[in-house]
Each structure stands twice: as C-alpha cells, then as structure tokens.
Motif scaffolding. Structure first.
Motif, PDB file in Angstrom:
ATOM      1  N   GLY A  11       0.825  -1.218   0.000  1.00  0.00           N
ATOM      2  CA  GLY A  11       0.000   0.000   0.000  1.00  0.00           C
ATOM      3  C   GLY A  11       0.853   1.259   0.000  1.00  0.00           C
ATOM      4  N   MET A  12       1.926   1.250   0.783  1.00  0.00           N
ATOM      5  CA  MET A  12       2.819   2.410   0.814  1.00  0.00           C
ATOM      6  C   MET A  12       3.518   2.598  -0.530  1.00  0.00           C
ATOM      7  N   CYS A  13       3.911   1.520  -1.154  1.00  0.00           N
ATOM      8  CA  CYS A  13       4.558   1.612  -2.469  1.00  0.00           C
ATOM      9  C   CYS A  13       3.589   2.161  -3.506  1.00  0.00           C
ATOM     10  N   LEU A  14       2.327   1.688  -3.490  1.00  0.00           N
ATOM     11  CA  LEU A  14       1.327   2.206  -4.421  1.00  0.00           C
ATOM     12  C   LEU A  14       1.061   3.686  -4.183  1.00  0.00           C
ATOM     13  N   GLN A  15       0.997   4.079  -2.917  1.00  0.00           N
ATOM     14  CA  GLN A  15       0.786   5.489  -2.589  1.00  0.00           C
ATOM     15  C   GLN A  15       1.935   6.342  -3.130  1.00  0.00           C
ATOM     16  N   MET A  18       1.576   6.597  -6.966  1.00  0.00           N
ATOM     17  CA  MET A  18       0.487   7.504  -7.365  1.00  0.00           C
ATOM     18  C   MET A  18       0.872   8.957  -7.089  1.00  0.00           C
ATOM     19  N   THR A  19       1.578   9.196  -6.011  1.00  0.00           N
ATOM     20  CA  THR A  19       2.046  10.552  -5.716  1.00  0.00           C
ATOM     21  C   THR A  19       3.023  11.013  -6.780  1.00  0.00           C
ATOM     22  N   PHE A  20       3.879  10.129  -7.224  1.00  0.00           N
ATOM     23  CA  PHE A  20       4.829  10.448  -8.295  1.00  0.00           C
ATOM     24  C   PHE A  20       4.086  10.888  -9.552  1.00  0.00           C
ATOM     25  N   GLN A  22       1.076  12.079  -9.737  1.00  0.00           N
ATOM     26  CA  GLN A  22       0.381  13.331  -9.488  1.00  0.00           C
ATOM     27  C   GLN A  22       1.349  14.517  -9.579  1.00  0.00           C
ATOM     28  N   VAL A  23       2.544  14.358  -9.078  1.00  0.00           N
ATOM     29  CA  VAL A  23       3.559  15.415  -9.183  1.00  0.00           C
ATOM     30  C   VAL A  23       3.934  15.642 -10.646  1.00  0.00           C
ATOM     31  N   LYS A  24       4.026  14.576 -11.420  1.00  0.00           N
ATOM     32  CA  LYS A  24       4.310  14.717 -12.857  1.00  0.00           C
ATOM     33  C   LYS A  24       3.183  15.468 -13.552  1.00  0.00           C
ATOM     34  N   SER A  25       1.950  15.227 -13.138  1.00  0.00           N
ATOM     35  CA  SER A  25       0.813  15.941 -13.704  1.00  0.00           C
ATOM     36  C   SER A  25       0.904  17.429 -13.381  1.00  0.00           C
ATOM     37  N   TYR A  26       1.312  17.753 -12.165  1.00  0.00           N
ATOM     38  CA  TYR A  26       1.493  19.148 -11.761  1.00  0.00           C
ATOM     39  C   TYR A  26       2.592  19.810 -12.597  1.00  0.00           C
ATOM     40  N   GLN A  27       3.710  19.117 -12.771  1.00  0.00           N
ATOM     41  CA  GLN A  27       4.808  19.659 -13.560  1.00  0.00           C
ATOM     42  C   GLN A  27       4.397  19.865 -15.017  1.00  0.00           C
ATOM     43  N   ASN A  28       3.626  18.947 -15.567  1.00  0.00           N
ATOM     44  CA  ASN A  28       3.164  19.087 -16.950  1.00  0.00           C
ATOM     45  C   ASN A  28       2.208  20.276 -17.092  1.00  0.00           C
ATOM     46  N   ALA A  29       1.325  20.456 -16.106  1.00  0.00           N
ATOM     47  CA  ALA A  29       0.384  21.586 -16.140  1.00  0.00           C
ATOM     48  C   ALA A  29       1.134  22.908 -16.049  1.00  0.00           C
ATOM     49  N   MET A  30       2.120  22.981 -15.162  1.00  0.00           N
ATOM     50  CA  MET A  30       2.917  24.206 -15.039  1.00  0.00           C
ATOM     51  C   MET A  30       3.706  24.455 -16.323  1.00  0.00           C
ATOM     52  N   GLY A  31       4.272  23.414 -16.893  1.00  0.00           N
ATOM     53  CA  GLY A  31       5.050  23.549 -18.120  1.00  0.00           C
ATOM     54  C   GLY A  31       4.198  24.012 -19.292  1.00  0.00           C
ATOM     55  N   SER A  32       2.949  23.552 -19.353  1.00  0.00           N
ATOM     56  CA  SER A  32       2.086  23.951 -20.469  1.00  0.00           C
ATOM     57  C   SER A  32       1.670  25.419 -20.366  1.00  0.00           C
ATOM     58  N   GLY A  73     -10.161  17.005  -5.868  1.00  0.00           N
ATOM     59  CA  GLY A  73     -10.501  15.636  -5.539  1.00  0.00           C
ATOM     60  C   GLY A  73      -9.859  15.157  -4.265  1.00  0.00           C
ATOM     61  N   ILE A  74     -10.196  13.931  -3.921  1.00  0.00           N
ATOM     62  CA  ILE A  74      -9.704  13.314  -2.694  1.00  0.00           C
ATOM     63  C   ILE A  74      -8.565  12.351  -3.004  1.00  0.00           C
ATOM     64  N   THR A  75      -8.692  11.640  -4.097  1.00  0.00           N
ATOM     65  CA  THR A  75      -7.726  10.586  -4.391  1.00  0.00           C
ATOM     66  C   THR A  75      -6.560  11.111  -5.220  1.00  0.00           C
ATOM     67  N   SER A  76      -5.563  10.293  -5.344  1.00  0.00           N
ATOM     68  CA  SER A  76      -4.402  10.680  -6.153  1.00  0.00           C
ATOM     69  C   SER A  76      -4.600  10.317  -7.626  1.00  0.00           C
ATOM     70  N   PHE A  77      -5.809   9.896  -8.005  1.00  0.00           N
ATOM     71  CA  PHE A  77      -6.105   9.596  -9.403  1.00  0.00           C
ATOM     72  C   PHE A  77      -6.505  10.845 -10.184  1.00  0.00           C
ATOM     73  N   GLU A  78      -6.706  11.952  -9.500  1.00  0.00           N
ATOM     74  CA  GLU A  78      -7.146  13.188 -10.141  1.00  0.00           C
ATOM     75  C   GLU A  78      -6.027  13.767 -11.002  1.00  0.00           C
ATOM     76  N   ARG A  79      -6.427  14.434 -12.093  1.00  0.00           N
ATOM     77  CA  ARG A  79      -5.480  15.094 -12.985  1.00  0.00           C
ATOM     78  C   ARG A  79      -5.974  16.520 -13.247  1.00  0.00           C
ATOM     79  N   PHE A  80      -5.119  17.352 -13.802  1.00  0.00           N
ATOM     80  CA  PHE A  80      -5.467  18.739 -14.075  1.00  0.00           C
ATOM     81  C   PHE A  80      -6.420  18.829 -15.266  1.00  0.00           C
ATOM     82  N   LYS A  81      -7.400  19.727 -15.104  1.00  0.00           N
ATOM     83  CA  LYS A  81      -8.363  19.993 -16.169  1.00  0.00           C
ATOM     84  C   LYS A  81      -8.424  21.498 -16.382  1.00  0.00           C
TER      85      LYS A  81
END
Length: 162
Positions: A11-15, A18-20, A22-32, A73-81
């Motif tokens: 569970g900790m490894c999956l968390q 998923m955090t990784f 989510q951080v990549k999604s944040y970096q991609n949104a900032m980069g765009s 959102g609550i989960t780490s499955f959320e992405r930027f829209k």
C-alpha cells in the motif's frame, strides 16, 4: 502477521507511485502554462472534502486570464483539467469571485456568551491565493522598475555633478 506487514508495504509503495504521477501531472500543467503570462498558484487542503490546486495564467497585455487549470478531488487519481469559467475575466473580476468563494468556504464566526466574537483563522481558497500571487508578482515588478529608474536618475545626477 507477516501478511499484514506485506499488505501495508504494498500500500505504501502504491501510494508513493500515485504521488509520483500526481507530481508529474502538476509539472506538466505548469510547463504547459509557462511562458503564456504570469502564473499564480493556489491550493486548498481537504480532509473529508476534496482538496484543490489551481493554476492561473494572467496575460498583462490584455489584462485578462488566458488559461486556468485546476485539480480537485480526494484521491491521487485526479489530474489537471482546464477551467473555462475563469478564462477571459480580468483580475479584479476573478478576485471578486474568489472572495465570494471564500465566504462560502468559511463558516460564519460564532458569538460567545459574553458578546465577543470567537476569532477563527480564515481559510483562503485556492483561487484567492492564485490571484494574490499574481498581484504580488506585479507589485514586485513595479518596485523593481522604480528602483531602476531611481538608479538611473542618481547616475545621471552624478555625471552632471562632475
């Protein structure tokens, strides 16, 4: 007992994974949004309600928001829209909306029995934080321009004095 430890480890490894992402999604949104104007970022943590991260891109030439990305959102499955509601609005219009949003977010202050108000810390929403970040950056740029102008005037005065 070892199964429980193994499940917790998985569970900790999956968390972490998923955090990784989510951080990549944040970096991609900032980069765009980078290079399209001043960026303002705001966030609101959520406990039982979902949290939010909001990125505003402000175009100085037109004086409007040219792009906005949000993740809620609550989960780490959320992405930027892309949030179409804020695109094309001026900074003052966005700030009014942000203040209204914060008033809904914050509960009214309770009055104590002695008549004094119980002061609770005000939570600032993601939208208001992003607007304030843009305003702060613009004020900083104005101060830098004033300092440069003063330095030029001092240099000209020193040359004229010689």
């Amino acid at each position: 007992m070892t199964y429980i430890v193994v499940l917790i480890f998985i569970g900790m490894c999956l968390q972490g994974l998923m955090t990784f992402y989510q951080v990549k999604s944040y970096q991609n949104a900032m980069g765009s949004l980078k290079g399209k104007g001043l960026l303002g970022v705001g966030y609101r943590r959520g406990f039982l309600r979902g949290g939010q991260i909001l990125i505003l891109s402000y175009d100085r030439n037109s004086g409007t928001i040219n792009n906005c990305k949000t993740m809620r959102g609550i989960t780490s499955f959320e992405r930027f829209k892309t949030a179409e509601d804020y695109i094309g609005l001026s900074l003052s219009e966005i700030k009014k909306l942000a203040i209204l949003e914060d008033q809904k977010l914050n509960k009214p202050q309770k009055t104590r029995k002695d008549g004094s108000k119980k002061v609770a810390p005000q939570k600032r929403g993601a939208l208001l934080q992003a607007v304030e970040a843009i305003e702060t950056h613009m004020k900083k740029e104005q101060r830098q321009k004033l300092h440069e102008k003063r330095r030029e005037q001092q240099a000209l005065a020193a040359i004229a004095a010689e």
